[in-house]
Enzyme design. Structure first.
Site, PDB file in Angstrom:
ATOM      1  N   LYS A  30     -40.777  21.325  17.308  1.00 10.67           N
ATOM      2  CA  LYS A  30     -40.826  20.773  15.945  1.00 10.67           C
ATOM      3  C   LYS A  30     -39.756  19.698  15.760  1.00 10.67           C
ATOM      4  CE  LYS A  30     -38.856  21.640  11.901  1.00 10.67           C
ATOM      5  NZ  LYS A  30     -38.911  20.358  11.184  1.00 10.67           N
ATOM      6  N   GLU A  44     -27.312  24.226  19.978  1.00  9.96           N
ATOM      7  CA  GLU A  44     -26.415  23.061  20.039  1.00  9.96           C
ATOM      8  C   GLU A  44     -26.155  22.664  18.597  1.00  9.96           C
ATOM      9  OE1 GLU A  44     -25.262  21.954  22.815  1.00  9.96           O
ATOM     10  OE2 GLU A  44     -26.706  22.474  24.368  1.00  9.96           O
ATOM     11  N   CYS A  55     -23.529  14.330  16.835  1.00 13.22           N
ATOM     12  CA  CYS A  55     -22.893  15.650  16.758  1.00 13.22           C
ATOM     13  C   CYS A  55     -21.514  15.638  17.390  1.00 13.22           C
ATOM     14  CB  CYS A  55     -23.780  16.669  17.443  1.00 13.22           C
ATOM     15  SG  CYS A  55     -24.243  16.136  19.087  1.00 13.22           S
ATOM     16  N   GLU A 103     -17.654  18.746   8.979  1.00 15.85           N
ATOM     17  CA  GLU A 103     -18.456  17.669   9.565  1.00 15.85           C
ATOM     18  C   GLU A 103     -19.081  16.822   8.456  1.00 15.85           C
ATOM     19  OE1 GLU A 103     -22.176  18.813  11.491  1.00 15.85           O
ATOM     20  OE2 GLU A 103     -21.680  17.495  13.156  1.00 15.85           O
TER      21      GLU A 103
HETATM   22  P1  NAP Z   1     -30.616  20.939  10.418  1.00 14.24           P
HETATM   23  O1  NAP Z   1     -30.771  20.817   8.960  1.00 14.24           O
HETATM   24  O2  NAP Z   1     -30.005  22.179  10.959  1.00 14.24           O
HETATM   25  O3  NAP Z   1     -32.063  20.716  11.039  1.00 14.24           O
HETATM   26  C1  NAP Z   1     -32.332  20.756  12.402  1.00 14.24           C
HETATM   27  C2  NAP Z   1     -33.768  21.156  12.609  1.00 14.24           C
HETATM   28  O4  NAP Z   1     -33.959  22.498  12.174  1.00 14.24           O
HETATM   29  C3  NAP Z   1     -34.770  20.312  11.830  1.00 14.24           C
HETATM   30  O5  NAP Z   1     -35.934  20.163  12.591  1.00 14.24           O
HETATM   31  C4  NAP Z   1     -35.004  21.181  10.607  1.00 14.24           C
HETATM   32  O6  NAP Z   1     -36.207  20.911   9.971  1.00 14.24           O
HETATM   33  C5  NAP Z   1     -35.016  22.551  11.224  1.00 14.24           C
HETATM   34  N1  NAP Z   1     -34.748  23.647  10.302  1.00 14.24           N
HETATM   35  C6  NAP Z   1     -34.221  23.607   9.045  1.00 14.24           C
HETATM   36  N2  NAP Z   1     -34.107  24.857   8.540  1.00 14.24           N
HETATM   37  C7  NAP Z   1     -34.581  25.705   9.484  1.00 14.24           C
HETATM   38  C8  NAP Z   1     -34.707  27.130   9.572  1.00 14.24           C
HETATM   39  N3  NAP Z   1     -34.333  27.942   8.573  1.00 14.24           N
HETATM   40  N4  NAP Z   1     -35.214  27.671  10.698  1.00 14.24           N
HETATM   41  C9  NAP Z   1     -35.586  26.877  11.726  1.00 14.24           C
HETATM   42  N5  NAP Z   1     -35.498  25.533  11.704  1.00 14.24           N
HETATM   43  C10 NAP Z   1     -34.985  24.944  10.606  1.00 14.24           C
HETATM   44  O7  NAP Z   1     -29.756  19.782  11.032  1.00 14.24           O
HETATM   45  P2  NAP Z   1     -29.941  18.243  10.748  1.00 14.24           P
HETATM   46  O8  NAP Z   1     -29.306  17.966   9.436  1.00 14.24           O
HETATM   47  O9  NAP Z   1     -31.338  17.825  10.992  1.00 14.24           O
HETATM   48  O10 NAP Z   1     -29.073  17.614  11.943  1.00 14.24           O
HETATM   49  C11 NAP Z   1     -27.724  17.397  11.837  1.00 14.24           C
HETATM   50  C12 NAP Z   1     -26.931  18.496  12.528  1.00 14.24           C
HETATM   51  O11 NAP Z   1     -27.313  18.611  13.888  1.00 14.24           O
HETATM   52  C13 NAP Z   1     -25.458  18.186  12.566  1.00 14.24           C
HETATM   53  O12 NAP Z   1     -24.720  19.323  12.212  1.00 14.24           O
HETATM   54  C14 NAP Z   1     -25.195  17.807  14.010  1.00 14.24           C
HETATM   55  O13 NAP Z   1     -23.892  17.998  14.434  1.00 14.24           O
HETATM   56  C15 NAP Z   1     -26.167  18.660  14.720  1.00 14.24           C
HETATM   57  N6  NAP Z   1     -26.474  18.139  16.052  1.00 14.24           N
HETATM   58  C16 NAP Z   1     -25.959  18.792  17.132  1.00 14.24           C
HETATM   59  C17 NAP Z   1     -26.202  18.330  18.418  1.00 14.24           C
HETATM   60  C18 NAP Z   1     -25.636  19.049  19.606  1.00 14.24           C
HETATM   61  O14 NAP Z   1     -26.100  18.796  20.709  1.00 14.24           O
HETATM   62  N7  NAP Z   1     -24.685  19.933  19.452  1.00 14.24           N
HETATM   63  C19 NAP Z   1     -26.996  17.195  18.600  1.00 14.24           C
HETATM   64  C20 NAP Z   1     -27.511  16.552  17.482  1.00 14.24           C
HETATM   65  C21 NAP Z   1     -27.246  17.053  16.206  1.00 14.24           C
HETATM   66  P3  NAP Z   1     -36.243  19.834   8.766  1.00 14.24           P
HETATM   67  O15 NAP Z   1     -35.806  18.537   9.325  1.00 14.24           O
HETATM   68  O16 NAP Z   1     -37.658  19.826   8.367  1.00 14.24           O
HETATM   69  O17 NAP Z   1     -35.313  20.355   7.706  1.00 14.24           O
END
Ligand code: NAP
Ligand code: MG
Length: 484
Positions: free
Chosen positions: A189, A263, A297, A394
């Site tokens: 997804k 991650e 990230c 963050e």
């Molecule tokens: P997010 O809100 O956690 O969303 C990530 C993914 O999870 C999206 O596809 C989101 O769908 C989905 N999601 C949301 N709620 C969920 C739930 N309850 N159960 C399962 N899936 C769910 O994060 P983001 O705002 O998109 O991304 C930013 C974050 O990612 C930052 O904290 C960043 O540091 C982290 N990141 C980490 C890495 C790493 O390798 N460590 C790499 C890149 C990013 P929707 O988009 O439809 O809400």
């Protein structure tokens, strides 16, 4: 603090040609080798964050669609993919890599349109790296016995993969390539604001002739992700995203058979020692936090600079920041593109006002911010403390906090004093100092005299609340196998 005079000159616009790019009006789900309508009969819009305009309608996949996708993946796993030799699997993965390369320009343009990141980044970093991940893991598919000598290697089964919006196609490649190489099938997804390159990848996968059901792409919101996490026939969850959602997932799968790699977020320290090559270090700071709008990230969002060179580094940094070009992601001169969404822009603004309320000193560059779309000027905060909210949390935007230190031990203490442990940067002229710091910093990835450099052969992942498990390299295979 007075703004430094703009020392850059203006470039003429150099917009990337978009006439070769085909974005359909509507994208369906990709399940069992077919593009199918969602059970919900609902669609949502993906917009371009640089204009605020709609790009396409995207299918909203619900629990029933996820169930169909998991069944297709299970069927493909049991009947085809788990029985196929590694060499045959490798051929498909190579084919996907080559098709991606052929369509690299189109993928880059669509990535920039949908996510807001500068074309320079998507064209020179994200898409080539994504192709390289497929090439790299294609090479492992028939060599797993050498990756794990004297062990019997078994795939896990159906992998549920959930990815964020900051590196849409690269995160898809990080997830899909190792899972396929090790013989697993996939339900993936993409994030709701950046589904387009995942759908283009679905078209490429379809064109590659990969057997139906081996890769399924289900678009939707957070609840679509949750349906994948909670489906009882999924063997493995691979998630990249926020620490908040990572914690929800960990709770949801506790006590089940599901394996997981998470991650998550970061608040990484970029440490400049007094003997560092300062101009090079300034480039590393810029690259670490301002490129890709700070939507990284492992962004070097906390600058720690030795007191004796702090004034000089900050002066050089401000001068270099003034030359950053903020604007149209599709312009080849742009360094800093659009913030991914209105929600993310509001989060950044909220943190900036908290920084000001807590007494930090702000410096922003004097660029013209486009009137439409979501943009934010590169910003640094000085006069911050270890306890400041903007130092601890963050922000995920082009906002850097600057702290000083006197001794190397103080730098290590400050860098490690964080809930997170994803990455760090060390800038010094001395190899011995690099070894000292890299062995004492609690971070999964540490760069020395560079920042934000990636290679498919090196593992990536965090400590502490930045998650667990590694992606990339040999370690990335481990996350998708059972060893006997
Ligand atoms: P997010 O809100 O956690 O969303 C990530 C993914 O999870 C999206 O596809 C989101 O769908 C989905 N999601 C949301 N709620 C969920 C739930 N309850 N159960 C399962 N899936 C769910 O994060 P983001 O705002 O998109 O991304 C930013 C974050 O990612 C930052 O904290 C960043 O540091 C982290 N990141 C980490 C890495 C790493 O390798 N460590 C790499 C890149 C990013 P929707 O988009 O439809 O809400
Ligand atoms: Mg979008």
């Amino acid at each position: 603090m007075a703004k430094e005079k703009n020392i850059s000159w203006d470039y003429s616009p150099a917009p990337e040609n978009t006439s070769h790019v085909k974005v359909k009006e509507r994208y369906e789900l990709y399940i069992d080798g077919k593009f199918v309508k969602p059970e919900s009969a609902k669609y949502f819009d993906t917009v371009s964050p640089s204009t605020g305009k709609k790009l396409a309608s995207i299918a909203y996949g619900n629990e029933k669609d996820v169930d169909k996708a998991v069944k297709a993946a299970r069927n493909a796993y049991v009947n085809i993919w788990s029985k196929m030799s590694g060499a045959e699997r490798g051929k498909y993965i190579y084919r996907i890599a080559r098709l991606m390369q052929e369509r690299a320009r189109e993928l880059s343009v669509i990535e920039s349109m949908d996510s807001g990141k500068a074309i320079r980044e998507s064209r020179d970093v994200d898409v080539p790296l994504a192709c390289n991940h497929f090439f790299y893991y294609a090479g492992w598919a028939d060599k797993l016995e050498y990756a794990f000598p004297n062990r019997k290697v078994e795939s896990l089964g159906v992998a549920g993969q959930i990815i964020p919006w900051n590196f849409p196609i690269l995160m898809a490649a990080w997830k899909i390539a190792p899972a396929l190489a090790t013989g697993n099938t996939i339900v993936i997804k993409p994030a709701e604001t950046t589904p387009l390159t995942a759908m283009k990848l679905a078209e490429i996968i379809h064109d590659s002739g990969l057997p139906a059901g081996v890769v399924n792409v289900v678009t939707g919101y957070g609840d679509t992700g949750a349906a994948i996490v909670n489906h009882n026939d999924v063997d493995k969850i691979a998630f990249t995203g926020s620490t908040g959602v990572g914690k929800i997932i960990q709770k949801a799968i506790a006590g089940t058979k599901k394996k997981a790699t998470l991650e998550l977020g970061g608040k990484s320290a970029n440490i400049i020692l007094e003997d560092a090559p300062l101009d090079q270090a300034v480039e590393g700071i810029i690259n670490g936090i301002f490129f890709n709008q700070g939507h990284v990230c492992c962004a070097g969002s906390r600058l720690l600079v030795q007191e004796s060179v702090a004034d000089k580094v900050i002066r050089k940094l401000k001068r270099r920041m003034e030359t950053l070009v903020v604007g149209d992601p599709l312009d080849k001169n742009t360094d800093v593109g659009a913030i991914n969404s209105k929600e993310q822009l509001d989060i950044i603004k909220k943190y900036v006002s908290i920084g000001l309320e807590e007494g930090a000193t702000m410096h922003q560059i004097s660029c013209n911010i486009p009137k439409n779309g979501y943009f934010f000027a590169p910003t640094i905060f000085t006069d911050v403390a270890q306890s400041s909210t903007i130092v601890k949390e963050e922000i995920f935007g082009p906002v850097l906090t600057v702290q000083t230190f006197r001794t190397v031990d103080e730098a290590i203490q400050k860098a490690n004093n964080s809930e997170y442990g994803l990455a760090a940067g060390v800038w010094t002229d001395k190899g011995s100092r690099i070894f000292n710091l890299t062995t004492k910093l609690n971070a999964g990835v540490i760069w020395a005299n560079t920042y934000n450099k990636f290679d498919p052969a090196s593992p990536f992942g965090g400590y502490k609340e930045s998650g667990f498990g590694r992606e990339g390299g040999l370690h990335g295979l481990n996350a998708y196998v059972k060893l006997r």
